[in-house]
Enzyme design. Structure first.
Site, short mmCIF file in Angstrom:
data_model
loop_
_atom_site.label_atom_id
_atom_site.label_comp_id
_atom_site.label_asym_id
_atom_site.label_seq_id
_atom_site.Cartn_x
_atom_site.Cartn_y
_atom_site.Cartn_z
NE ARG A 24 -2.17 -1.25 3.66
CZ ARG A 24 -2.37 -1.09 4.54
NH1 ARG A 24 -3.52 -0.49 5.00
NH2 ARG A 24 -1.67 -1.47 5.83
CG ASN A 42 -3.74 -4.42 3.77
OD1 ASN A 42 -3.37 -4.21 2.66
ND2 ASN A 42 -2.89 -4.27 4.79
#
EC number: 3.6.1.7
Length: 96
Positions: A24, A42
């Site tokens: 990320r 996520n």
């Protein structure tokens, strides 16, 4: 007519070893450098969801980077869906 300079929005799902490996953060850094807005998140099933808004050519470049990912990742599959601009983002962030 869609050109590479049209503003687009992509919903991207990345599968593989993509959680707990800075995926990320890598996505946020790359998207920001390309001038894209949106987020990386996520998912409970182990994938990472990315929503990216900006020039279609920049989103395509982001996809190239996502296929490689950060050093510890192992990207197995990327699914991309192009969608209309429903939300307006002011930056690219990590959604928790």
């Amino acid at each position: 007519m869609n050109t590479t300079d049209d503003v687009s929005c992509a919903e991207i799902y990345v599968s593989g070893r993509v959680q707990g490996v800075y995926f990320r953060g890598f996505t946020q850094k790359t998207a920001t450098s390309l001038g894209l807005m949106g987020y990386a998140q996520n998912l409970p099933d182990g994938r990472v969801k990315v929503v990216a808004q900006g020039k279609r050519s920049c989103i395509s470049e982001l996809l190239d980077h996502l296929h490689i990912g950060p050093e510890l990742s192992n990207v197995e599959c990327i699914e991309v869906g192009w969608m209309g601009l429903s939300d307006t983002f002011t930056d690219f962030f990590i959604k928790r």
